[in-house]
Design an enzyme around this catalytic site. Sequence first.
Site, PDB file in Angstrom:
ATOM      1  CG  HIS A   4      25.258  60.794   2.719  1.00 61.74           C
ATOM      2  ND1 HIS A   4      24.168  60.013   2.997  1.00 61.74           N
ATOM      3  CD2 HIS A   4      25.729  60.372   1.519  1.00 61.74           C
ATOM      4  CE1 HIS A   4      23.992  59.140   2.010  1.00 61.74           C
ATOM      5  NE2 HIS A   4      24.917  59.342   1.095  1.00 61.74           N
ATOM      6  CD  GLN A  33      32.579  58.979   1.181  1.00 67.50           C
ATOM      7  OE1 GLN A  33      33.666  58.604   0.743  1.00 67.50           O
ATOM      8  NE2 GLN A  33      31.418  58.623   0.632  1.00 67.50           N
ATOM      9  CE  LYS A  42      29.489  55.203   1.508  1.00 73.83           C
ATOM     10  NZ  LYS A  42      29.001  55.580   0.178  1.00 73.83           N
ATOM     11  CB  CYS A  88      23.009  61.218  -0.756  1.00 76.65           C
ATOM     12  SG  CYS A  88      22.241  59.829  -1.578  1.00 76.65           S
TER      13      CYS A  88
END
Lengths: 406, 406, 140, 140
Positions: free
Chosen positions: B123, B203, B226, B364
């Site tokens: 990212h 993530q 997130k 991104c």
Amino acid sequence: MSFDIDKIRADFPILQQTVYGKPLVYLDNGATTQKPNIVIDRISDFYRTTNANVHRGVHFLSDKSTQEYESSRDFVAQFLNASSSKEIIFTKGATDSINLIADAFTQSILKKGDQIIVSALEHHANLVPWQIACQKTGAELKIIPINEKGELIQSEFENLLSDKVKIFSIAHVSNSLGTINPVKEMIAKAHQFNIPVLLDASQSVQHIEVDVQDLDCEFLAFSGHKIYAPTGIGALYGKTEWLEKLPPYQSGGDMIDQVSYISSTYAEIPLKFEAGTNNYVGAIALAEALKYVQNIGLKNIANYESELLNYATQKLNEIEALKIIGTADKKASALSFIIDKIHNYDLGMILDKMGIAVRTGHHCTQPLMNKLGINGTVRASFAIYNTKEEVDKLTNALLKAQQMFS
Amino acid sequence: MSFDIDKIRADFPILQQTVYGKPLVYLDNGATTQKPNIVIDRISDFYRTTNANVHRGVHFLSDKSTQEYESSRDFVAQFLNASSSKEIIFTKGATDSINLIADAFTQSILKKGDQIIVSALEHHANLVPWQIACQKTGAELKIIPINEKGELIQSEFENLLSDKVKIFSIAHVSNSLGTINPVKEMIAKAHQFNIPVLLDASQSVQHIEVDVQDLDCEFLAFSGHKIYAPTGIGALYGKTEWLEKLPPYQSGGDMIDQVSYISSTYAEIPLKFEAGTNNYVGAIALAEALKYVQNIGLKNIANYESELLNYATQKLNEIEALKIIGTADKKASALSFIIDKIHNYDLGMILDKMGIAVRTGHHCTQPLMNKLGINGTVRASFAIYNTKEEVDKLTNALLKAQQMFS
Amino acid sequence: MTINEIQDQIVEDFSVFDEWLDKYQYLIDLATDTPQIDNQFKTNQYLINGCQSRVWLHAELKEGLIYFTGDSDAIITNGIISLLIKVLNKRTPKEIIEINLYFIDKIGLSQNLSPTRANGLAAMLKQMKLYAVAFDAKSK
Amino acid sequence: MTINEIQDQIVEDFSVFDEWLDKYQYLIDLATDTPQIDNQFKTNQYLINGCQSRVWLHAELKEGLIYFTGDSDAIITNGIISLLIKVLNKRTPKEIIEINLYFIDKIGLSQNLSPTRANGLAAMLKQMKLYAVAFDAKSK
Ligand SMILES: Cc1ncc(COP(=O)(O)O)c(C=O)c1O
Ligand SMILES: Cc1ncc(COP(=O)(O)O)c(C=O)c1O
């Protein structure tokens, strides 16, 4: 709107709280303010109905979130009377905002032999970043001294002005003494030497009217949590031409235009300074808090709080052996004091047991305390929901404490 | 606890929302997740009953706030299995965490001739800060390439390892392709050259078990928003000896020990890295979200989501002309795809009109998209509250869109 | 037809759809109507920022009227360009500067006008007006 | 008296107060009982971090027992020091290392034990135990 204190108090649910069985008297507003229902509900409602990441999505919620985020930026701009929304950068708070500017000046402007001016009244947040900037660049830090009332000595300030000075960073209102600095005049004087000015408005935006075009400062920093908004959000105002020429601070998503494995080009302002997922919910809640303040009206707030401060000053002055620290002609919100032979910390502990929340110690202004030759003060700091009855409670509690320690 | 999807869905009020009259199918979890009631209520309740600034007060609420803030830190430490709470720094989010480390390495470690390793999957948040670190220090950025499935080529990684490498920063899970990188093995290999490793767990923490002692990474970054927590809060884990030797990032209140007008000394970790009023309410809500996740159990979550991802992969593969981008053997959450002759943006617009929120574009990860020779993908990314029925809706919507564009 | 007659016509065309998807189907069908930009103008110079898809727009002044051509790699965006050109093509700079564009709102696409919207409708419109302003200035 | 007898005594002394202020008045009164630290030890070396008031603590080992002295510029803090010394003074290092300190909880001061608490009760206690550990190690 007239100033309806009962209605205002009813807006703040925490004020119904008791502490050790006593009604809470919250006089620690310089540290952080409490939140009205309308702000708390804005956060919950947003998460329950609208939340999605901003700026990046084609879908409905993402678009709606983005619109609410950007119209919050518009509102902050309007609140400060900035000439454009792109002059508003959302940050984590005043400390983050000041660090951003100090870093940008370190990267692109400051050199050995340059000078930076701050005042003797600064909060560590507006002192340490400049000390570090000096360490990194070889620039020199100059301090405007204070007189015995806790006012900046203007003639000394004028003596410090020269072409060597590359930035002047100053608190609008002192967090520990309450002094309102005559910043409009000081900014004008700095501009005669083309010196850009950063105004630390952490203790002013919530108490008095602040108009960036009228003041003509190049930058302005404040924290949301001190103006009835949540923690984790603040703003930095900067004049367009300055924001455009300064280098970015953090890097990551959203702040870039094009990225390859080798290098990147940056987005336009304000996004250039907003790397990553910003606290968009915080920004939306900040705008809600500013609306709340604007509805009451800053003139009304300033009047009410100033009356309260005068009343408190008068009451406290009646207490024997109590000495008010900071007796500037113009003050806002903060009332610092010490009592002969009683440690500020002891006083704070006893007030606490009577339900009165004050701050004790150096208030993140250690050098100022050293200068004043004291180890700290007790600070009562007022906000829109405080009352004369609360001042009376404080006074009585102090008398009681005095007895206990005698 | 077993995985009760109905109960979980009921915890998230926004899932009851409709969009253009259709029930919301929220598949944009890679960008941000929705919040359970328990987290939303934690914020409101805190502001209604407990709020006061942390660390600095002698009074009841300040003490209570501080205790809740610090026990949130303890909980984050426990969640990641850190060996001590002081290894947890609260930041604004993953971008802030990575910038902090990149800045510290720029200030105190990187020199001309040094190297930094990242991967082709990163990212922008884990790429641009290192590009800037290279620009500032003369260090060189090395990129681990990927194979056609979107997996890192391990032999190429091994070739990059040498004594010149001063830091290796890598995503645990790719946000655009879903690839789970074999980070434990890679960290071990890096350690053979004494290279410290920063893991971008943005993530991963919400999808698979992450144990910093087991992985043995030196640093780990993630964002609260997130993982079902609010915006404006994130964490940085760092091994004690590293955090102790790195210089501070931002400066201001709370992060200093002693301040004079001339210079300052810094506080101990973690406070050294937490300048100013931190987002303590965000931190408390983050701990609440992590508790929620821990109660469901990351094993259960990983199983459930992996079943969902497999189901979706199979369903989507049945669509003619659809190509899944990223077919690594081990994947989590993200399913990226393109459809022949239809722009990802067009697809996203049509899915939106059917109530399905997906992300489109480069996510991104521009350099990765360039590498893959595509202008972007449609990405569906799953979270604990998604269902097979939602996958079916996505599939049908894609078929419908295909018709529309044919 | 006047600008407003065309706008009204578009509004009427869209009025038959009560489903969002039908509107978008119509936009997709319109995409083929876009006056195609000459390939030599498909360069960065004519690229409009602020769209997730790439959009090129070109304008030239012939005998006092502006001729727009455009293209996008996304079809729906092309449909939107097509609508805009329908309304704004072959008008004087002054007409474009003073235009009251109500059809976007009436056909329900006004949410797309937000400057934050990834499709860049707002950006396209702005660019078209900028052309008009530039031509207007030149002709003075 | 044994450690626990002293603890029980303190708990009893405090039990007569049901008002917070009375407890603090008692702490204030106790402050004068603190075995005064010798002025030569009132230096940074003996200063305890983590208190808003300044606290100095000194310990020495005489014939196997630890003698604590202390002082603070704040009176309530001094009262707390006084209580701690009452319980821990003239004990062997081993006794102090193994101590089960329950009186703080019972007299309602346990909120003060939080390491984040500005009064530094936790920091003082930690320092006293560190002395004990150090003396214990030396005597081995
Ligand atoms: C892998 C990865 N790293 C870093 C980030 C940046 O996170 P944030 O924008 O919350 O700072 C993201 C978020 O999109 C991500 O997916
Ligand atoms: C004058 C002044 N400047 C800066 C700050 C720092 O604000 P924050 O801690 O919210 O970043 C404060 C807060 O105490 C302050 O009073």
